[in-house]
Design a protein around this motif. Structure first.
Motif, PDB file in Angstrom:
ATOM      1  N   ASP A   1       0.825  -1.206   0.000  1.00  0.00           N
ATOM      2  CA  ASP A   1       0.000   0.000   0.000  1.00  0.00           C
ATOM      3  C   ASP A   1       0.861   1.259   0.000  1.00  0.00           C
ATOM      4  O   ASP A   1       0.463   2.294  -0.528  1.00  0.00           O
ATOM      5  CB  ASP A   1      -0.915   0.030   1.225  1.00  0.00           C
ATOM      6  CG  ASP A   1      -2.012  -1.019   1.167  1.00  0.00           C
ATOM      7  OD1 ASP A   1      -2.253  -1.558   0.066  1.00  0.00           O
ATOM      8  OD2 ASP A   1      -2.614  -1.298   2.211  1.00  0.00           O
TER       9      ASP A   1
ATOM     10  N   GLY B   1      -8.611  -9.597  -3.850  1.00  0.00           N
ATOM     11  CA  GLY B   1      -8.885  -8.199  -3.568  1.00  0.00           C
ATOM     12  C   GLY B   1     -10.068  -8.010  -2.655  1.00  0.00           C
ATOM     13  O   GLY B   1     -10.798  -8.963  -2.342  1.00  0.00           O
ATOM     14  N   ASP B   2     -10.267  -6.774  -2.244  1.00  0.00           N
ATOM     15  CA  ASP B   2     -11.430  -6.394  -1.445  1.00  0.00           C
ATOM     16  C   ASP B   2     -12.681  -6.530  -2.315  1.00  0.00           C
ATOM     17  O   ASP B   2     -12.704  -6.078  -3.464  1.00  0.00           O
ATOM     18  CB  ASP B   2     -11.252  -4.951  -0.974  1.00  0.00           C
ATOM     19  CG  ASP B   2     -12.456  -4.451  -0.204  1.00  0.00           C
ATOM     20  OD1 ASP B   2     -13.419  -3.978  -0.850  1.00  0.00           O
ATOM     21  OD2 ASP B   2     -12.432  -4.527   1.028  1.00  0.00           O
TER      22      ASP B   2
ATOM     23  N   ALA C   1     -14.143 -10.454   0.363  1.00  0.00           N
ATOM     24  CA  ALA C   1     -13.022 -10.687  -0.545  1.00  0.00           C
ATOM     25  C   ALA C   1     -13.510 -11.198  -1.889  1.00  0.00           C
ATOM     26  O   ALA C   1     -14.602 -11.773  -1.995  1.00  0.00           O
ATOM     27  CB  ALA C   1     -12.052 -11.694   0.062  1.00  0.00           C
TER      28      ALA C   1
ATOM     29  N   ALA D   1      -1.056 -11.540  -3.202  1.00  0.00           N
ATOM     30  CA  ALA D   1      -1.666 -10.246  -2.880  1.00  0.00           C
ATOM     31  C   ALA D   1      -0.948  -9.680  -1.669  1.00  0.00           C
ATOM     32  O   ALA D   1      -0.416 -10.432  -0.836  1.00  0.00           O
ATOM     33  CB  ALA D   1      -3.152 -10.393  -2.587  1.00  0.00           C
TER      34      ALA D   1
ATOM     35  N   SER E   1      -4.164  -3.086   3.748  1.00  0.00           N
ATOM     36  CA  SER E   1      -5.591  -2.894   3.464  1.00  0.00           C
ATOM     37  C   SER E   1      -6.257  -4.172   2.954  1.00  0.00           C
ATOM     38  O   SER E   1      -7.484  -4.291   2.983  1.00  0.00           O
ATOM     39  CB  SER E   1      -5.776  -1.784   2.428  1.00  0.00           C
ATOM     40  OG  SER E   1      -5.179  -2.143   1.195  1.00  0.00           O
ATOM     41  N   LYS E   2      -5.456  -5.129   2.468  1.00  0.00           N
ATOM     42  CA  LYS E   2      -6.021  -6.376   1.943  1.00  0.00           C
ATOM     43  C   LYS E   2      -5.915  -7.540   2.925  1.00  0.00           C
ATOM     44  O   LYS E   2      -6.341  -8.657   2.605  1.00  0.00           O
ATOM     45  CB  LYS E   2      -5.302  -6.772   0.643  1.00  0.00           C
ATOM     46  CG  LYS E   2      -5.714  -5.967  -0.578  1.00  0.00           C
ATOM     47  CD  LYS E   2      -5.102  -6.591  -1.829  1.00  0.00           C
ATOM     48  CE  LYS E   2      -5.495  -5.820  -3.081  1.00  0.00           C
ATOM     49  NZ  LYS E   2      -4.870  -6.412  -4.291  1.00  0.00           N
TER      50      LYS E   2
ATOM     51  N   ALA F   1      -9.160  -9.408   3.598  1.00  0.00           N
ATOM     52  CA  ALA F   1      -9.657 -10.064   2.386  1.00  0.00           C
ATOM     53  C   ALA F   1      -8.832 -11.313   2.067  1.00  0.00           C
ATOM     54  O   ALA F   1      -9.390 -12.368   1.726  1.00  0.00           O
ATOM     55  CB  ALA F   1      -9.611  -9.088   1.206  1.00  0.00           C
TER      56      ALA F   1
ATOM     57  N   THR G   1       2.754 -13.007  -0.120  1.00  0.00           N
ATOM     58  CA  THR G   1       2.189 -11.756   0.383  1.00  0.00           C
ATOM     59  C   THR G   1       3.294 -10.888   0.958  1.00  0.00           C
ATOM     60  O   THR G   1       4.481 -11.240   0.868  1.00  0.00           O
ATOM     61  CB  THR G   1       1.081 -12.049   1.425  1.00  0.00           C
ATOM     62  OG1 THR G   1       0.386 -10.846   1.729  1.00  0.00           O
ATOM     63  CG2 THR G   1       1.654 -12.650   2.710  1.00  0.00           C
TER      64      THR G   1
ATOM     65  N   ALA H   1       0.493  -7.212   5.165  1.00  0.00           N
ATOM     66  CA  ALA H   1      -0.706  -8.038   5.041  1.00  0.00           C
ATOM     67  C   ALA H   1      -0.634  -9.251   5.981  1.00  0.00           C
ATOM     68  O   ALA H   1      -1.611  -9.628   6.619  1.00  0.00           O
ATOM     69  CB  ALA H   1      -0.878  -8.505   3.592  1.00  0.00           C
TER      70      ALA H   1
END
Length: 322
Positions: free
Chosen positions: A101, A225-226, A251, A288, A292-293, A296, A311, A315
């Motif tokens: 992010d 993703g969200d 998610a 991912a 923020s994820k 999810a 990841t 996360a």
């Protein structure tokens, strides 16, 4: 000292050629300190300093790869990987330092790590299904030719017309194939369809032929993703958005929407991989990152389909704090 020099060399590998001032700002380091360290790395044959900036040499890149397990252990990332693997029942968890992010370079490193993992697991003649998205595009950029990819076939996991071309699964599948010397096939259909259009398309001989290959994929490589962010990106209607909210969708992955417990609460009629095809794949690699994820990614992991997760640190810490 080792951490400082490793960080400089690692950042140069990701961003090079890069100027001294730009690099000093990115690493929150004074130019004087950076100059001294860069000259040391150059004297060791690890860094090349030219008129266009600094870049890692072949020896420097090799050293970074050889040091990675040691650096992960010293910085506590190995322990974090094992905890994540155990908590979510994974075959393997790979964590890169940082937060996607906050820094595009962390996303680039995610791409490099995922490309390396795919190269480790792929075998000659495999069919590899890939999804779209910015993280997948980073993986494609970091793919390199390798004997393991001989006879392999890259296919899009789903349709994607309507998204930005460079982020479509078709584009990414073809880019991965070209960079590795493999073959590819494309699926020229929209991402989301009405039921009538869906039934009509899957009867088409050309579409059904490539679908047969997609559904035989041994490896599935996908992003996550969200749910609401992905739904907006795919321009779903307001009625569906309301439904996703009511169903607790958290998610999205490969066209399916999951709640916090990992249950599928919604899916769109999509030409491509179905949930049963993903269940039948021998290896599923999810990629991912970003704090923020975290929630999810955890939701998709709880569905229990992932074998390997790539990841980032932010996360992973978010997932383990839930």
């Amino acid at each position: 000292m080792m951490k400082k020099r490793y960080t400089i060399l690692h950042h140069v590998r990701l961003t090079g050629p890069v100027g001294r001032r730009t690099l000093a700002q990115a690493l929150h380091m004074t130019e004087r300190v950076l100059r001294a360290e860069a000259e040391f790395l150059e004297s060791q044959g690890l860094l090349d300093i030219g008129a266009d900036g600094m870049r890692a040499t072949v020896s420097g890149e090799r050293l970074l790869e050889e040091m990675e397990p040691l650096v992960k252990m010293l910085f506590g990332i190995t322990e974090l990987e094992e905890e994540l693997r155990r908590r979510f029942g994974l075959k393997q968890a790979i964590i890169v330092a940082g937060d996607s992010d906050d820094s595009p370079h962390v996303k680039q490193e995610l791409g490099r790590a995922a490309a390396s993992i795919l190269r480790r697991y792929v075998t000659k003649g495999d069919i590899i299904a890939v999804t779209g998205g910015s993280t997948m595009a980073q993986i494609a950029e970091r793919m390199t030719p390798s004997p393991q990819f001989k006879g392999c076939l890259f296919v899009p996991a789903r349709g994607g017309l309507g998204e930005r071309v460079e982020l479509q699964a078709n584009t990414i599948a073809s880019a991965m194939a070209k960079r590795t010397g493999a073959q590819y096939r494309m699926l020229h259909v929209p991402d989301h369809l009405g039921e009538e259009a869906y039934q009509s398309l899957i009867q088409d001989p050309t579409v059904s032929d490539i679908l047969a290959d997609i559904r035989k994929a041994r490896i599935v490589l996908h992003g996550m993703g969200d749910a609401l962010v992905m739904a907006r990106r795919r321009r779903v209607d307001e009625r569906t958005m309301t439904s996703l909210l009511e169903e607790g969708a958290l998610a999205e992955a490969f066209g399916y929407y999951f709640d916090e417990q990992g249950r599928v609460v919604h899916n769109m009629p999509t030409v491509g991989l179905r949930i049963e095809d993903i269940d039948n794949a021998e290896l599923r690699i999810g990629v991912a990152g970003g704090a923020s994820k975290g929630r999810a990614i955890a939701a998709v992991m709880r569905h229990g389909q992932e074998d390997v997760l790539v990841t980032d640190e932010a996360a992973a810490e978010q997932m383990l704090s839930l």
